[in-house]
Enzyme design. Structure first.
Site, PDB file in Angstrom:
ATOM      1  CG  ASP A  82      -0.346  -0.235   2.469  1.00 30.07           C
ATOM      2  OD1 ASP A  82       0.727  -0.973   2.428  1.00 30.07           O
ATOM      3  OD2 ASP A  82      -0.755   0.305   3.531  1.00 30.07           O
ATOM      4  CD  GLU A 140       3.221  -1.115   7.459  1.00 29.78           C
ATOM      5  OE1 GLU A 140       3.486  -0.850   8.652  1.00 29.78           O
ATOM      6  OE2 GLU A 140       3.483  -0.040   6.589  1.00 29.78           O
TER       7      GLU A 140
END
Length: 396
Positions: A82, A140
Site C-alpha cells: 500500500d 500495512e
C-alpha cells in the site's frame, strides 16, 4: 560459491526490468486495502515468471508458492503493497499519477525487490530443497494492519509456524548496505484521541469559563511524566502529541479541545500499564481544573521481535553475500510495522535495506513528499533476499 555467484548474476541481469516495475508501481499507487490494480499487476508478473500456485489473501493480497526439490523446510518472504495519502513533490519522470497518493514509504521498492527475488528463486528451483512462500501483503499503513487479516486466512494458517523474512528501505542508510538488529527492533504503536471539555465563553471574562485550552495545555505537559518519571529508563518509550484543535477565536474560549497523539514502546507489559496510567493521569488533571477529559485508545501494532537465531544467521549470510563492510548492526527503531504480528508467533527477521545516496540528493525521509530511492537498491534487495532464503533452506 557457485550458487552465490549465480544469484548475483541473475540479480544484475534482471534488475533493470524490475526497476521498470518499481517505476510502474510508483506511478500507480493505491491506498491501504484498495490495492486492486496493484494486486492484479503483481499476479501477472508472478505468472510471467512461471509461478502458478497463487492464492488471494486479505482481499487485495497474494500468497505465492515456489517449490524446490523434495520436501525440506518452508520459509516465507514478505513485501507490503500500500501507499500513503501524500501529494508527491518529486521532480522525476515517473511521479504518481494518482494525485494525493504516493509510495512514500518504499513499498513499491519492496514489491519490486520481492518480484526480482521470485524471478531468481524460480530460476534456481532445482538448486534448493524445500518450499518458498511469497507474501504480497496489503494494508500495512492502516490499522488493524493487513498482517492481522492475512493471519486469519486458511491458506496462511495451513503453513503452520515458519520463518518470516522481510525488509524495509531506509534513506539514511547508504545504498548497498543493509542493517540487522537482534531481538526487540521496532516499537508498538497506539493512537491516542483526547477530548477535553470545559465551559466556553468570552475571553475577557475567563472567571466565567472552565478553559479547556488551559486544561489541554496542562495535560500535554503533565502526560510527559509517563515517559520521564513513570517508565523505567531501560525501556524505550515515546509519547508524542501531533494535533491539537481548539475552535475558539482571539476573544472566544471554546467548550472543547481535541488532542491526538501516539504512544510507542518496546515492552508489551509496560505498554499495557502505561496506557492505564495515562488514562488516570489525563482524567485527574482535567477534573482537578474543573473540566473533563475522555481518552480513546486505538490499539495498534505490537513490538517487532527479531528472532535471535534466524537474525544472526541471516546477518552472517548477508556478510558472505555483500561483504562485511556493507552489513551493519542497526539500532532500535521507534517506528512501527505490522510485520510485528508475524514476529509474535513465528521466528522472524526484519532487516533494513539502504536506499540513500546523498551525492545524488536522494536523502528525503520516509513519509515525506520528496521521498525517493537509489534504484540500484532493487538489485541488492532482490538478490540478498534470494540468497538468505536459499541458504536457510539448504542448510538443513
Amino acid at each position: 560459491m557457485y550458487l552465490k555467484e549465480r544469484i548475483k548474476q541473475l540479480a544484475k541481469e534482471n534488475a533493470p526490468g524490475y526497476i521498470k516495475i518499481r517505476r510502474h508501481l510508483h506511478q500507480n499507487p493505491e491506498l491501504s486495502f484498495q490495492e486492486h490494480r496493484t494486486c492484479a499487476f503483481v499476479k501477472e508478473e508472478l505468472q510471467k515468471i512461471g509461478i502458478i500456485e497463487i492464492i488471494s489473501v486479505a482481499g487485495t493480497g497474494l500468497l505465492a508458492t515456489i517449490r524446490g526439490k523434495g520436501g525440506g523446510k518452508n520459509i516465507l518472504l514478505r513485501a507490503d503493497m500500500d501507499a500513503l495519502p501524500i501529494f508527491e513533490k518529486n521532480n522525476i519522470g515517473f511521479v504518481s499519477k494518482n494525485k494525493g497518493v504516493m509510495h512514500a514509504c518504499g513499498h513499491d521498492a519492496h514489491m519490486a525487490s520481492l518480484l526480482l527475488c521470485a524471478k531468481i528463486l524460480y530460476s534456481l528451483k532445482n538448486e534448493f530443497i524445500g518450499t518458498l512462500q511469497l507474501l504480497f501483503q496489503p494494508g500495512e499503513e492502516s490499522m488493524p494492519g493487513g498482517a492481522t487479516l492475512v493471519q486469519k486466512e486458511k491458506g496462511y494458517q495451513d503453513l503452520g509456524i515458519l520463518p518470516h523474512l522481510g525488509q524495509h528501505v531506509r534513506p539514511d542508510l547508504p545504498v548497498g548496505k543493509v542493517g540487522f538488529c537482534v531481538g526487540k527492533f521496532m516499537a508498538s504503536m497506539d493512537e491516542l484521541f483526547l477530548k477535553v471539555t470545559g465551559k466556553g465563553g468570552h475571553a475577557a471574562t475567563p472567571e466565567n469559563t472552565v478553559d479547556p485550552v488551559l486544561i489541554a495545555s496542562h495535560i500535554i505537559v503533565a502526560a510527559q511524566q509517563l515517559v520521564s518519571r513513570m517508565s523505567s529508563p531501560k525501556i524505550p518509550s515515546v509519547l508524542s502529541f501531533g494535533k491539537v484543535i481548539a475552535n475558539g477565536a482571539i476573544n472566544i474560549i471554546p467548550d472543547n479541545v481535541s488532542i491526538e497523539g501516539t504512544f510507542r514502546t518496546l515492552d508489551e507489559t509496560w505498554r499495557q500499564q502505561a496506557l492505564k496510567k495515562l488514562e488516570k493521569l489525563v482524567t485527574s488533571v482535567a477534573e482537578g481544573m474543573g473540566g473533563k477529559c475522555e481518552l480513546t485508545i486505538n490499539h495498534g501494532y505490537p513490538c517487532l521481535l527479531n528472532d535471535k537465531g534466524l537474525t544472526y544467521v541471516s546477518k552472517e549470510n548477508a556478510i558472505s553475500y555483500l561483504g562485511e563492510e556493507n552489513v551493519i548492526d542497526s539500532d532500535i527503531w521507534m517506528a512501527s510495522e505490522d510485520f510485528a504480528y508475524y514476529s509474535q508467533n513465528n521466528p522472524s527477521c526484519f532487516y533494513l535495506l539502504g536506499v540513500g545516496n546523498e551525492i545524488e540528493g536522494i536523502d528525503s525521509g520516509l513519509h515525506t513528499p520528496t521521498f525517493n530511492i537509489d534504484e540500484t537498491a532493487i538489485e541488492t534487495g532482490g538478490g540478498l533476499m534470494a540468497w538468505l532464503a536459499i541458504q536457510y533452506l539448504n542448510n538443513q
